[in-house]
Write a protein that holds these residues in place. Sequence first.
Motif, PDB file in Angstrom:
ATOM      1  N   ASP A 345      47.672   0.414  29.709  1.00  0.00           N
ATOM      2  CA  ASP A 345      46.971   1.700  29.644  1.00  0.00           C
ATOM      3  C   ASP A 345      45.458   1.522  29.824  1.00  0.00           C
ATOM      4  O   ASP A 345      44.650   1.916  28.964  1.00  0.00           O
ATOM      5  CB  ASP A 345      47.273   2.382  28.302  1.00  0.00           C
ATOM      6  CG  ASP A 345      46.819   3.841  28.300  1.00  0.00           C
ATOM      7  OD1 ASP A 345      46.716   4.417  29.406  1.00  0.00           O
ATOM      8  OD2 ASP A 345      46.547   4.373  27.215  1.00  0.00           O
ATOM      9  N   VAL A 346      45.082   0.921  30.931  1.00  0.00           N
ATOM     10  CA  VAL A 346      43.671   0.662  31.210  1.00  0.00           C
ATOM     11  C   VAL A 346      42.952   1.966  31.532  1.00  0.00           C
ATOM     12  O   VAL A 346      43.405   2.766  32.353  1.00  0.00           O
ATOM     13  CB  VAL A 346      43.525  -0.326  32.391  1.00  0.00           C
ATOM     14  CG1 VAL A 346      42.061  -0.494  32.765  1.00  0.00           C
ATOM     15  CG2 VAL A 346      44.145  -1.662  32.013  1.00  0.00           C
ATOM     16  N   GLY A 348      39.365   1.924  32.233  1.00  0.00           N
ATOM     17  CA  GLY A 348      38.411   1.591  33.291  1.00  0.00           C
ATOM     18  C   GLY A 348      36.977   1.456  32.836  1.00  0.00           C
ATOM     19  O   GLY A 348      36.059   1.433  33.660  1.00  0.00           O
ATOM     20  N   LYS A 375      34.161   4.973  31.763  1.00  0.00           N
ATOM     21  CA  LYS A 375      35.355   5.331  32.522  1.00  0.00           C
ATOM     22  C   LYS A 375      35.025   6.416  33.548  1.00  0.00           C
ATOM     23  O   LYS A 375      34.399   7.426  33.238  1.00  0.00           O
ATOM     24  CB  LYS A 375      36.436   5.833  31.563  1.00  0.00           C
ATOM     25  CG  LYS A 375      37.626   6.478  32.244  1.00  0.00           C
ATOM     26  CD  LYS A 375      38.527   7.173  31.244  1.00  0.00           C
ATOM     27  CE  LYS A 375      39.620   7.971  31.959  1.00  0.00           C
ATOM     28  NZ  LYS A 375      40.477   8.725  31.022  1.00  0.00           N
ATOM     29  N   ASP A 410      37.553  -2.198  28.802  1.00  0.00           N
ATOM     30  CA  ASP A 410      38.097  -1.372  27.697  1.00  0.00           C
ATOM     31  C   ASP A 410      38.002  -2.104  26.365  1.00  0.00           C
ATOM     32  O   ASP A 410      38.981  -2.236  25.616  1.00  0.00           O
ATOM     33  CB  ASP A 410      39.563  -0.997  27.963  1.00  0.00           C
ATOM     34  CG  ASP A 410      39.700  -0.001  29.109  1.00  0.00           C
ATOM     35  OD1 ASP A 410      38.669   0.549  29.550  1.00  0.00           O
ATOM     36  OD2 ASP A 410      40.834   0.199  29.564  1.00  0.00           O
ATOM     37  N   ASP A 421      46.530 -10.076  35.482  1.00  0.00           N
ATOM     38  CA  ASP A 421      46.487  -8.763  34.832  1.00  0.00           C
ATOM     39  C   ASP A 421      45.151  -8.085  35.050  1.00  0.00           C
ATOM     40  O   ASP A 421      45.070  -6.868  35.243  1.00  0.00           O
ATOM     41  CB  ASP A 421      46.750  -8.906  33.332  1.00  0.00           C
ATOM     42  CG  ASP A 421      48.230  -9.094  33.026  1.00  0.00           C
ATOM     43  OD1 ASP A 421      49.049  -8.860  33.938  1.00  0.00           O
ATOM     44  OD2 ASP A 421      48.563  -9.478  31.894  1.00  0.00           O
ATOM     45  N   LYS A 424      44.665  -6.976  39.011  1.00  0.00           N
ATOM     46  CA  LYS A 424      45.532  -5.928  39.557  1.00  0.00           C
ATOM     47  C   LYS A 424      44.994  -4.530  39.256  1.00  0.00           C
ATOM     48  O   LYS A 424      45.485  -3.536  39.805  1.00  0.00           O
ATOM     49  CB  LYS A 424      46.956  -6.083  39.037  1.00  0.00           C
ATOM     50  CG  LYS A 424      47.155  -5.717  37.575  1.00  0.00           C
ATOM     51  CD  LYS A 424      48.602  -5.948  37.164  1.00  0.00           C
ATOM     52  CE  LYS A 424      48.842  -5.571  35.699  1.00  0.00           C
ATOM     53  NZ  LYS A 424      50.239  -5.847  35.288  1.00  0.00           N
ATOM     54  N   ASN A 425      43.985  -4.440  38.373  1.00  0.00           N
ATOM     55  CA  ASN A 425      43.365  -3.164  38.066  1.00  0.00           C
ATOM     56  C   ASN A 425      42.170  -2.859  38.969  1.00  0.00           C
ATOM     57  O   ASN A 425      41.537  -1.812  38.812  1.00  0.00           O
ATOM     58  CB  ASN A 425      42.900  -3.148  36.603  1.00  0.00           C
ATOM     59  CG  ASN A 425      44.058  -3.142  35.631  1.00  0.00           C
ATOM     60  OD1 ASN A 425      44.720  -2.131  35.455  1.00  0.00           O
ATOM     61  ND2 ASN A 425      44.323  -4.298  35.018  1.00  0.00           N
ATOM     62  N   PRO A 505      44.146   1.653  42.094  1.00  0.00           N
ATOM     63  CA  PRO A 505      43.531   0.865  41.025  1.00  0.00           C
ATOM     64  C   PRO A 505      42.711   1.737  40.086  1.00  0.00           C
ATOM     65  O   PRO A 505      42.312   2.852  40.426  1.00  0.00           O
ATOM     66  CB  PRO A 505      42.624  -0.099  41.806  1.00  0.00           C
ATOM     67  CG  PRO A 505      42.211   0.704  43.008  1.00  0.00           C
ATOM     68  CD  PRO A 505      43.409   1.546  43.367  1.00  0.00           C
ATOM     69  N   LYS A 506      42.434   1.199  38.900  1.00  0.00           N
ATOM     70  CA  LYS A 506      41.603   1.913  37.937  1.00  0.00           C
ATOM     71  C   LYS A 506      40.118   1.735  38.241  1.00  0.00           C
ATOM     72  O   LYS A 506      39.301   2.602  37.898  1.00  0.00           O
ATOM     73  CB  LYS A 506      41.891   1.401  36.521  1.00  0.00           C
ATOM     74  CG  LYS A 506      43.321   1.641  36.050  1.00  0.00           C
ATOM     75  CD  LYS A 506      43.596   3.122  35.872  1.00  0.00           C
ATOM     76  CE  LYS A 506      44.999   3.338  35.306  1.00  0.00           C
ATOM     77  NZ  LYS A 506      45.309   4.779  35.116  1.00  0.00           N
ATOM     78  N   ARG A 536      38.034   7.341  39.216  1.00  0.00           N
ATOM     79  CA  ARG A 536      38.052   5.880  39.094  1.00  0.00           C
ATOM     80  C   ARG A 536      36.646   5.351  38.796  1.00  0.00           C
ATOM     81  O   ARG A 536      35.659   5.871  39.317  1.00  0.00           O
ATOM     82  CB  ARG A 536      38.564   5.221  40.375  1.00  0.00           C
ATOM     83  CG  ARG A 536      40.020   5.549  40.697  1.00  0.00           C
ATOM     84  CD  ARG A 536      40.454   4.789  41.936  1.00  0.00           C
ATOM     85  NE  ARG A 536      41.877   4.974  42.202  1.00  0.00           N
ATOM     86  CZ  ARG A 536      42.387   5.912  42.975  1.00  0.00           C
ATOM     87  NH1 ARG A 536      41.580   6.772  43.582  1.00  0.00           N
ATOM     88  NH2 ARG A 536      43.688   6.015  43.157  1.00  0.00           N
TER      89      ARG A 536
END
Length: 584
Positions: A345-346, A348, A375, A410, A421, A424-425, A505-506, A536
């Motif tokens: 649950d990123v 950003g 964010k 975050d 991990d 990939k965001n 992506p975030k 984003r």
Amino acid sequence: MSKTAKTNRKKMLRRVAAEMGRQKNTVILLVIIISAAKICLSQAPRVAGNITDYLGKMMTEGSADESWFIRQCLLLLFLYFVGYATEFFVTKGMVKISQSFICSLRNQAQKKLNRMHISYLDNHPIGDVLSRLTNDVITLSNGLESTVPSLAGQVVLLISLAVSMLITNWKLAIIYLTLIPFGLFLMKVITTKTSGLFKEQSVIVGDMNSLITDTYSNHTLMKAYSCEEEKLQAFEERNTKFRKAYVKSRFLSGLVLPLSILVNNGTYVCLCILGGVLLLNGKMTTGCFLAFILYGNMVATPMTTISNSLNNIQNALAAASRIYDFLDEEEDPLETKESVKPLADVKGEVSFEHVVFGYTPDHILMKDVSIKAPKGSFSAIVGPSGAGKTTLVNLLLRFYEINNGTIRLDETDTMDLSKADLRKNFGMVLQDTWIFDGTIADNIRYGKPDATPDEIEEAAKKAQCHDFISRLSEGYDTHISEEHIGLSAGEKQLIAIARTILADPKILILDEATSQVDTRTEYRIVKAMEELTKGRTTFMIAHRLFTIRNADQIMYMENGDILEVGNHEALMKKNGRYAAMYNT
């Protein structure tokens, strides 16, 4: 050869032997076959000598034992058959062993490339890396496949011949036992000198490959600046250097064969003289003399083959050294599930807290960098070349690790997250686009491997590239590659944006994505990026400052430090470094 070089060569031999030893059963079987074959060949002259003595006795005494004669002839035929017919099985087995080893080595190299620290790839020419993974692997493969079994077989044959000669007539055998070591000593001296030259050749080939890759990749720029002669001269210098090293190594290695023949022929003459004296004095039979004549001819073959094999082995070891140097390079440390925190649950939000970083310990680029990107915010990074803008992004993605301080995603320290991990965001659209060999759909799908055709088309529409793709003869199935692309720089950039939109992506990283296109295409890209940045967190490295006037915050960097932070209006009122750059 220096003590260090000798140690490295022994270490290399042990590593290659250990890799090949993984197929222990096949290796043992080949050793048995080779040993049996060469022992059979070493016994053939004795049997031939016995047959000759029997024929002489039969002519003088008149009696004949036909069954014994036939058995000896069949035995001689069997010995030669086993000695030579087994070559097929040895060759097949060695091909299996060597290719399994080479296949494993290539897999190791590819996995290593994926795990390699980015600093190695930044600091080593691509041509040299490719040369290690292609030319050097082929050289090692050829050496193992053809040279190793030949060398092993000839060593066994030489030992078997020496033992057989001692058994047959120790006086004549002494001649060979004293002169053969002398010949082997000459080979060792020469091959020791050629070892360094073979490694030098491999290094020069890698250097030439780097130059060729660089010239081919930038051929348009080279022609635009009329650098053809300069590049040609640089290539000729490397080519000449390679020719000199090659000629010198081949000259020295070429001495081995004539010197080996000279020693063998000298020994052969001594053998004939002493054998003739013993024969005339009745201290040796005709068959024994014939056996030694055959032994003399046979010894020349392993001596010559060993000399040639040693040179090939040196060449293969030089190639193996470069391959293992690559495999031994430092790589990103392995991450275990226990050493990293899960990321879910990123939102950003990104922050740098008192970050210190230098590419080398004695040259610190960032001394104390602290920033925060909430964010969904749009942060622009500006400054002169070499200010550290790209470095900031590299640290965010953990391409390089910081010396001190904390980078958070975050509120979680990125050092506590796995790199997979973390990354990939992120989505990236760079100044130089990534185009892969495949269809346009494949290139867009790279952002999401399981994407459906409808999802790909929707991403292309948002990226403003659906229209020009539809006009192509094969549409989304049009094949493109980096070398034969058939698309403009702007169209490639739009495809890269579509890929990023599909990945969803975030956090976004945009590195001057509009710098290489015309005004009309730039408008399309800007519209596509507006769609891309919605909701984003975005970091944009910018040189065209008018493209970032609406940024939530603009960070002005110089010499690795952030000197000014604020929006466009605030920084212009401050009339500082950003304002001076904008006005300029």
